[in-house]
Design a protein around this motif. Structure first.
Motif, PDB file in Angstrom:
ATOM      1  N   VAL A   1      -1.441  13.905   9.156  1.00  0.00           N
ATOM      2  CA  VAL A   1      -2.460  13.666   8.139  1.00  0.00           C
ATOM      3  C   VAL A   1      -2.661  14.984   7.400  1.00  0.00           C
TER       4      VAL A   1
ATOM      5  N   GLU B   1       1.579  -1.600   7.193  1.00  0.00           N
ATOM      6  CA  GLU B   1       2.542  -0.682   6.581  1.00  0.00           C
ATOM      7  C   GLU B   1       3.692  -0.367   7.537  1.00  0.00           C
TER       8      GLU B   1
ATOM      9  N   GLU C   1       4.306   5.192   5.386  1.00  0.00           N
ATOM     10  CA  GLU C   1       3.032   5.702   4.872  1.00  0.00           C
ATOM     11  C   GLU C   1       1.935   4.703   5.249  1.00  0.00           C
TER      12      GLU C   1
ATOM     13  N   ARG D   1      -2.318   3.807   5.770  1.00  0.00           N
ATOM     14  CA  ARG D   1      -3.742   4.091   5.598  1.00  0.00           C
ATOM     15  C   ARG D   1      -4.503   3.439   6.743  1.00  0.00           C
TER      16      ARG D   1
ATOM     17  N   ASP E   1     -10.928   1.347   7.718  1.00  0.00           N
ATOM     18  CA  ASP E   1     -12.215   2.036   7.680  1.00  0.00           C
ATOM     19  C   ASP E   1     -12.940   1.992   9.018  1.00  0.00           C
TER      20      ASP E   1
ATOM     21  N   GLY F   1      -9.952   5.507   7.468  1.00  0.00           N
ATOM     22  CA  GLY F   1      -9.761   5.612   6.026  1.00  0.00           C
ATOM     23  C   GLY F   1      -8.771   6.680   5.589  1.00  0.00           C
ATOM     24  N   LYS F   2      -8.176   7.407   6.546  1.00  0.00           N
ATOM     25  CA  LYS F   2      -7.252   8.493   6.190  1.00  0.00           C
ATOM     26  C   LYS F   2      -5.841   7.950   5.911  1.00  0.00           C
ATOM     27  N   GLN F   3      -5.106   8.694   5.074  1.00  0.00           N
ATOM     28  CA  GLN F   3      -3.703   8.385   4.778  1.00  0.00           C
ATOM     29  C   GLN F   3      -2.837   9.222   5.714  1.00  0.00           C
TER      30      GLN F   3
ATOM     31  N   SER G   1       1.299   9.934   7.347  1.00  0.00           N
ATOM     32  CA  SER G   1       2.744   9.784   7.133  1.00  0.00           C
ATOM     33  C   SER G   1       3.441   9.862   8.485  1.00  0.00           C
TER      34      SER G   1
END
Length: 463
Positions: A174, A199, A216, A218, A221, A230-232, A234
């Motif tokens: 993150v 995803e 990727e 997300r 919440d 809520g974080k993106q 990889s």
């Protein structure tokens, strides 16, 4: 403790409470002991200052105020238990003055209470009751779940598809930094499973052994831990193997391997019997609920909106505690629902009104029938407590602090519900629904009360 109750109307009461002077003095000294823990005074070790010196140093009024803050919740509960009041919503406490040394403490509690019902018919009511029918898809679903437990996972040399299991290594970041739980080795995930983030599922679908890819993601919440909500993120993923799930044939051989039965027909019969028993229990519970609602519809009950809203607040607070116990937050829940807290409470008002009508009716039936609850029934209702405490010992502990009255009242209302359902006459569900759709002059008026639901309850309407 002395108590007296005054009816105020609109399902509200005032309870006048008197606490004896020696009990007030005991709580005063206890509060002084607690304050002494952090007090330093020449000639005494920390925490060993005598209560009387604490009172002299801090002031009797300040110590007494602390004693009341500590004691009022307990005295409030005791007063309600002593008077047999069932409160709804938050109370309004009034302490007109602090007592001088040697004087009793007097205070009052104003609170909403369970409404009273004027009963109509409650014996011999005709109530819709569903028939027990085991759906074929439910039976097949149980068999499929059993087959899943005996499935083989065979490696395949092809791209992964829905239902396949994929063995992967991954490393996640993150904002370019790894996080707790961000890497795994030889993790097996099933494509199409609800537990897999969408995803991730899309990235792995079509991948084959040896592929390297990036997913990727997300985080939702309401994700736990909250630091990732809520974080993106990889994820660098290496696909190590694709396995195809092979379910065993549904035949006598499978039945013999998966159960104590020799034929598939015997296994199906056993599963069908278990499903039927579960359906019967649910139908019986729904029948009892519908019978109580029919008795409540026949009763006259006045429900001020303030009372209904107060109970809705209680229901929402129970939901908040339930969410917290599961590691979820009420804020995330409200965000997913797209509502404010007050809007969520308002949405619960119909359930609140229904619950109050039921409780008022059951209490009136219990009173009219003279229903009592024996100690033996209370013991039977209790489960063994912690550290081997028997139900009998648990009941004695409840009785020592007056909380046995809560259990006795709960069982009393339960017996009233059983009486209503036990005397009700089952009719086909379709007939009951058809009757509820009929309108006759004065039917709405028969509901009673100023906050009527505007129509008779029909089975299933609150589920």
């Amino acid at each position: 403790m002395r108590t007296s109750v005054t009816e105020l109307g609109d399902s509200r009461v005032r309870v006048e409470v008197g606490i004896e002077a020696d009990a007030v003095q005991h709580r005063l000294e206890r509060a002084a002991h607690q304050l002494a823990r952090d007090m330093r005074m020449p000639g005494f070790r920390k925490g060993k200052v005598p209560p009387q010196l604490v009172i002299q140093r801090v002031g009797r009024e300040a110590v007494l105020e602390q004693a009341l803050r500590d004691s009022l919740p307990e005295w409030y509960e005791r007063a309600l238990l002593d008077t047999g009041i069932t409160p709804v919503g938050d109370p309004k406490l009034d302490v007109p003055s602090l007592p001088d040394a040697g004087e009793d403490l007097s205070f009052s509690i104003e609170v909403a209470v369970r409404p009273k019902a004027t009963l109509g018919d409650y014996r011999g009511l005709e109530v819709g009751r569903a028939e027990v029918e085991v759906p074929e898809d439910a039976l097949q679903g149980e068999l499929d779940r059993l087959r899943e437990g005996f499935a083989s996972l065979d490696p395949v040399d092809r791209p992964a598809a829905k239902g396949d299991l994929v063995v992967i290594d991954f490393q996640g970041t993150v904002d370019g930094e790894p996080f707790e739980g961000s890497d795994a080795t030889d993790l097996m995930v099933e494509l199409g499973a609800e537990s897999l983030l969408p995803e991730f599922d899309r990235a792995l679908t079509g991948a084959a052994a040896g592929d390297e890819l990036t997913a990727e993601v997300r985080f939702p919440d309401d994700h736990r831990p909250e630091s990732l909500a809520g974080k993106q993120a990889s994820f660098a993923v290496t696909v190590k193997e694709v396995r195809e799930k092979q379910l065993p044939d549904l035949d006598d051989e499978f039945a013999a391997e998966a159960s104590e039965f020799e034929t598939l027909e015997q296994l199906r019969d056993e599963i069908g019997s278990r499903i039927a028993a579960a359906l019967e229990a649910r139908i019986e519970a729904e029948f009892q609920e519908a019978a109580v609602d029919a008795a409540a519809d026949a009763a006259r009950i006045e429900l001020p909106h303030e009372l209904v809203h107060a109970r809705a607040h209680e229901m929402w607070e129970r939901l908040e505690r339930s969410l917290a116990a599961r590691g979820a937050s009420a804020e995330a829940y409200l965000q997913m629902q797209g509502k404010t807290r007050e809007e969520a409470v308002t949405d619960l008002e119909s359930d609140s009104e229904r619950a109050l009508r039921r409780e008022a009716t059951l209490a009136a039936v219990a009173e009219a029938e003279g229903i009592q609850v024996s100690d033996e029934e209370m013991v039977k209702a209790l489960q063994p407590g912690e550290e081997g405490e028997t139900p009998e010992q648990l009941l004695e502990r409840l009785r020592a602090n007056g909380r046995d009255a809560l259990l006795r009242e709960e069982l009393r209302l339960r017996k009233a519900a059983e009486l209503i359902a036990g005397t009700a006459r089952p009719i086909p569900q379709e007939q009951a629904v058809a009757r509820e759709k009929l309108w006759t002059p004065g039917k709405d008026k028969a509901q009673g009360g100023e906050s009527g639901e505007g129509g008779l309850w029909t089975p299933g309407a609150d589920r």
